[in-house]
Write a protein that holds these residues in place. Structure first.
Motif, mmCIF file in Angstrom:
data_model
loop_
_atom_site.group_PDB
_atom_site.id
_atom_site.type_symbol
_atom_site.label_atom_id
_atom_site.label_comp_id
_atom_site.label_asym_id
_atom_site.label_seq_id
_atom_site.Cartn_x
_atom_site.Cartn_y
_atom_site.Cartn_z
ATOM 1 N N ASP A 3 -6.837 8.339 -3.743
ATOM 2 C CA ASP A 3 -5.676 8.367 -2.871
ATOM 3 C C ASP A 3 -4.491 9.028 -3.575
ATOM 4 O O ASP A 3 -4.181 8.701 -4.709
ATOM 5 N N GLU A 4 -3.836 9.967 -2.924
ATOM 6 C CA GLU A 4 -2.729 10.691 -3.535
ATOM 7 C C GLU A 4 -1.407 9.957 -3.412
ATOM 8 O O GLU A 4 -0.455 10.286 -4.089
ATOM 9 N N ALA A 14 4.181 -1.026 4.817
ATOM 10 C CA ALA A 14 3.833 0.390 4.665
ATOM 11 C C ALA A 14 2.388 0.528 4.171
ATOM 12 O O ALA A 14 1.672 1.445 4.586
ATOM 13 N N PHE A 15 1.964 -0.388 3.310
ATOM 14 C CA PHE A 15 0.585 -0.398 2.831
ATOM 15 C C PHE A 15 -0.375 -0.587 4.002
ATOM 16 O O PHE A 15 -1.355 0.140 4.139
ATOM 17 N N ARG A 16 -0.074 -1.555 4.872
ATOM 18 C CA ARG A 16 -0.914 -1.788 6.061
ATOM 19 C C ARG A 16 -0.981 -0.538 6.937
ATOM 20 O O ARG A 16 -2.046 -0.152 7.411
ATOM 21 N N ARG A 17 0.169 0.075 7.192
ATOM 22 C CA ARG A 17 0.197 1.278 8.032
ATOM 23 C C ARG A 17 -0.646 2.400 7.427
ATOM 24 O O ARG A 17 -1.372 3.104 8.132
ATOM 25 N N HIS A 18 -0.525 2.558 6.117
ATOM 26 C CA HIS A 18 -1.284 3.612 5.436
ATOM 27 C C HIS A 18 -2.788 3.382 5.577
ATOM 28 O O HIS A 18 -3.534 4.303 5.912
ATOM 29 N N ILE A 19 -3.234 2.160 5.337
ATOM 30 C CA ILE A 19 -4.654 1.836 5.435
ATOM 31 C C ILE A 19 -5.143 2.015 6.876
ATOM 32 O O ILE A 19 -6.174 2.632 7.128
ATOM 33 N N LEU A 50 -15.200 5.882 1.364
ATOM 34 C CA LEU A 50 -14.388 4.891 0.649
ATOM 35 C C LEU A 50 -14.260 5.255 -0.825
ATOM 36 O O LEU A 50 -13.166 5.215 -1.399
ATOM 37 N N ASN A 51 -15.371 5.602 -1.436
ATOM 38 C CA ASN A 51 -15.349 5.958 -2.851
ATOM 39 C C ASN A 51 -14.524 7.205 -3.117
ATOM 40 O O ASN A 51 -13.836 7.293 -4.132
ATOM 41 N N ALA A 52 -14.566 8.163 -2.201
ATOM 42 C CA ALA A 52 -13.777 9.385 -2.360
ATOM 43 C C ALA A 52 -12.278 9.085 -2.367
ATOM 44 O O ALA A 52 -11.501 9.788 -3.021
ATOM 45 N N LYS A 53 -11.887 8.033 -1.655
ATOM 46 C CA LYS A 53 -10.482 7.623 -1.632
ATOM 47 C C LYS A 53 -10.142 6.725 -2.822
ATOM 48 O O LYS A 53 -8.991 6.396 -3.038
ATOM 49 N N MET A 67 -9.111 0.246 -7.640
ATOM 50 C CA MET A 67 -7.746 0.454 -7.188
ATOM 51 C C MET A 67 -6.745 -0.404 -7.947
ATOM 52 O O MET A 67 -5.550 -0.164 -7.877
ATOM 53 N N GLY A 68 -7.235 -1.444 -8.623
ATOM 54 C CA GLY A 68 -6.344 -2.327 -9.359
ATOM 55 C C GLY A 68 -5.439 -3.148 -8.462
ATOM 56 O O GLY A 68 -4.339 -3.514 -8.852
ATOM 57 N N LEU A 69 -5.900 -3.442 -7.244
ATOM 58 C CA LEU A 69 -5.069 -4.171 -6.293
ATOM 59 C C LEU A 69 -5.029 -5.663 -6.614
ATOM 60 O O LEU A 69 -6.053 -6.259 -6.934
ATOM 61 N N PRO A 70 -3.860 -6.271 -6.465
ATOM 62 C CA PRO A 70 -3.776 -7.723 -6.613
ATOM 63 C C PRO A 70 -4.456 -8.389 -5.410
ATOM 64 O O PRO A 70 -4.678 -7.751 -4.370
ATOM 65 N N PRO A 71 -4.794 -9.670 -5.522
ATOM 66 C CA PRO A 71 -5.526 -10.351 -4.439
ATOM 67 C C PRO A 71 -4.903 -10.227 -3.061
ATOM 68 O O PRO A 71 -5.618 -9.990 -2.079
#
Length: 76
Positions: A3-4, A14-19, A50-53, A67-71
């Motif tokens: 993801d860029e 904004a995260f929700r909108r992006h996804i 998914l992997n490409a992103k 992605m290192g996302l928190p829970p």
């Protein structure tokens, strides 16, 4: 290609909108209410997308391909 957009810089809304903006055109409509269990062959393209992103392992550290996302972001 990962993801860029720096997802860490987005607030939760904004995260929700992006996804959601990515999911709408990329997640097959027929799968939303499938009448059968999807096979690995059927889902391979989805897994590749998914992997490409860089979204294949949202909780894994970035240095290991995640992605290192928190829970709470993984739930979103």
């Amino acid at each position: 290609m990962p993801d860029e957009i720096d997802l860490d810089s987005l607030d939760d809304q904004a995260f929700r909108r992006h996804i959601r903006a990515w999911l709408r055109p990329n997640y097959p409509e027929a799968w939303r209410f499938s009448d059968h269990e999807l096979t690995a062959r059927e889902t391979m393209g989805w897994i590749r997308a998914l992997n490409a992103k860089g979204w294949g392992a949202p909780g894994w550290p970035k240095e290991y391909g995640g992605m290192g996302l928190p829970p709470h972001r993984q739930v979103i």
